[in-house]
Design a protein around this motif. Structure first.
Motif, short mmCIF file in Angstrom:
data_model
loop_
_atom_site.label_atom_id
_atom_site.label_comp_id
_atom_site.label_asym_id
_atom_site.label_seq_id
_atom_site.Cartn_x
_atom_site.Cartn_y
_atom_site.Cartn_z
N VAL A 83 34.38 -17.50 27.06
CA VAL A 83 35.07 -17.23 27.41
C VAL A 83 34.55 -16.50 29.02
CG1 VAL A 83 36.42 -14.78 27.43
CG2 VAL A 83 35.92 -15.89 24.99
N ASP A 84 35.11 -16.97 29.27
CA ASP A 84 34.54 -16.31 30.89
C ASP A 84 35.11 -15.35 31.32
OD1 ASP A 84 37.58 -16.86 32.46
OD2 ASP A 84 37.05 -18.91 32.87
N ASN A 85 34.97 -15.19 33.00
CA ASN A 85 35.41 -13.66 32.70
C ASN A 85 37.03 -13.07 33.30
OD1 ASN A 85 36.25 -14.50 35.60
ND2 ASN A 85 33.96 -13.77 36.43
N THR A 86 37.65 -14.41 33.30
CA THR A 86 39.29 -14.21 33.35
C THR A 86 40.21 -13.95 32.52
OG1 THR A 86 39.27 -16.44 32.94
CG2 THR A 86 39.14 -15.88 35.44
N CYS A 87 39.09 -13.45 31.18
CA CYS A 87 39.91 -12.79 29.55
C CYS A 87 40.46 -11.18 30.65
CB CYS A 87 38.47 -12.93 29.14
SG CYS A 87 39.36 -11.86 27.28
N ILE A 88 41.77 -11.70 29.91
CA ILE A 88 42.95 -10.20 30.12
C ILE A 88 43.22 -9.36 28.58
CG2 ILE A 88 44.33 -11.24 31.91
CD1 ILE A 88 46.50 -12.25 29.94
N ASP A 89 42.00 -10.34 27.64
CA ASP A 89 41.87 -9.08 26.03
C ASP A 89 43.54 -8.54 25.68
OD1 ASP A 89 41.06 -7.13 25.19
OD2 ASP A 89 41.30 -5.80 25.81
N CYS A 90 44.13 -9.74 25.42
CA CYS A 90 45.27 -9.89 25.18
C CYS A 90 45.32 -9.68 23.53
CB CYS A 90 45.90 -11.46 25.58
SG CYS A 90 44.98 -12.54 24.42
N ASP A 91 44.16 -10.00 22.87
CA ASP A 91 43.79 -10.61 21.38
C ASP A 91 44.32 -11.71 20.52
OD1 ASP A 91 42.86 -9.07 19.40
OD2 ASP A 91 45.13 -8.75 18.74
N MET A 92 44.87 -12.10 21.63
CA MET A 92 45.14 -14.13 20.78
C MET A 92 44.03 -14.37 19.85
SD MET A 92 47.81 -15.81 20.70
CE MET A 92 48.85 -15.60 21.77
N CYS A 93 43.71 -15.01 20.62
CA CYS A 93 42.32 -15.94 20.20
C CYS A 93 41.19 -15.39 19.14
CB CYS A 93 41.13 -15.94 20.78
SG CYS A 93 40.18 -15.09 22.04
N ARG A 94 41.70 -13.80 19.43
CA ARG A 94 40.76 -12.98 17.76
C ARG A 94 41.18 -13.22 16.82
NH1 ARG A 94 40.46 -9.11 22.96
NH2 ARG A 94 41.90 -7.90 21.71
N GLY A 95 42.69 -13.38 16.99
CA GLY A 95 43.67 -13.22 15.97
C GLY A 95 43.81 -14.44 15.05
N ALA B 48 36.25 -27.65 10.43
CA ALA B 48 37.94 -26.85 10.27
C ALA B 48 37.83 -25.37 11.25
CB ALA B 48 38.12 -26.54 9.18
N ASP B 49 35.91 -25.15 11.19
CA ASP B 49 35.88 -23.96 12.13
C ASP B 49 36.50 -23.94 13.66
OD1 ASP B 49 35.41 -22.13 10.52
OD2 ASP B 49 33.72 -22.41 9.93
N ILE B 50 35.66 -25.81 13.57
CA ILE B 50 36.11 -26.04 15.14
C ILE B 50 37.06 -26.31 15.20
CG2 ILE B 50 35.58 -28.14 17.00
CD1 ILE B 50 32.73 -28.71 15.38
N GLN B 51 38.38 -26.69 14.86
CA GLN B 51 39.58 -26.68 15.36
C GLN B 51 39.75 -25.10 15.41
OE1 GLN B 51 42.02 -28.79 15.85
NE2 GLN B 51 39.33 -30.58 15.94
N LEU B 52 39.48 -24.71 14.46
CA LEU B 52 40.37 -23.10 14.84
C LEU B 52 39.61 -22.43 16.30
CD1 LEU B 52 42.01 -21.23 12.79
CD2 LEU B 52 39.35 -20.69 12.36
N CYS B 53 38.57 -23.17 16.89
CA CYS B 53 38.53 -22.05 18.11
C CYS B 53 38.99 -22.99 18.79
CB CYS B 53 37.34 -22.76 18.21
SG CYS B 53 35.56 -21.02 17.03
N MET B 54 39.27 -24.10 19.00
CA MET B 54 40.51 -25.52 19.71
C MET B 54 41.34 -24.62 20.25
SD MET B 54 38.64 -27.71 21.34
CE MET B 54 39.75 -28.83 21.68
N GLU B 55 42.18 -24.25 18.88
CA GLU B 55 43.69 -23.90 18.49
C GLU B 55 43.29 -22.49 19.78
OE1 GLU B 55 46.25 -21.80 15.35
OE2 GLU B 55 45.50 -23.34 14.77
N ALA B 56 42.24 -22.04 19.12
CA ALA B 56 42.09 -20.11 19.80
C ALA B 56 42.58 -20.96 21.91
CB ALA B 56 41.12 -19.22 19.73
N LEU B 57 41.49 -22.16 21.61
CA LEU B 57 41.48 -22.16 22.86
C LEU B 57 42.70 -22.23 23.78
CD1 LEU B 57 38.56 -24.90 24.44
CD2 LEU B 57 40.79 -24.96 25.27
N GLY B 58 43.23 -23.27 23.38
CA GLY B 58 44.58 -23.67 23.60
C GLY B 58 45.43 -22.77 24.23
#
Ligand code: SF4
Length: 82
Positions: free
Chosen positions: A18-30, A55-65
């Motif tokens: 994660v880079d320093n532009t994160c706005i702390d929205c909670d989407m990826c954590r969900g 499967a976990d890589i896909q989950l992280c890709m989903e969070a990324l998207g």
């Protein structure tokens, strides 16, 4: 666009960051709570653990998207090897 130059140093080392532009929205954590967590000291999200299984890589890709500020990135050379 995520920028490796702006990668938060608190990220677990590896493919995703994660880079320093994160706005702390909670989407990826969900979406992927095992891998993305809020760092309360900085008020932003970091990668706490790198995914290993497909499967976990896909989950992280989903969070990324899903990140509204496009703050989640991948190290190109590590992404290519999967
Ligand atoms: S989805 Fe993006 S902006 Fe939202 S908490 Fe995660 S990294 Fe930060």
């Amino acid at each position: 666009m995520p920028n490796i130059e702006d990668r938060l140093p608190q990220n677990a080392s590896g493919r995703f960051y994660v880079d320093n532009t994160c706005i702390d929205c909670d989407m990826c954590r969900g979406i992927a709570p095992d891998f993305f967590r809020r760092d309360d000291d900085i008020g932003q999200t970091i990668v706490v653990r790198q995914p290993v299984t497909d499967a976990d890589i896909q989950l992280c890709m989903e969070a990324l998207g899903s990140c509204p500020s496009e703050s989640i990135g991948q190290m190109e050379e590590l992404a290519r090897s999967h």
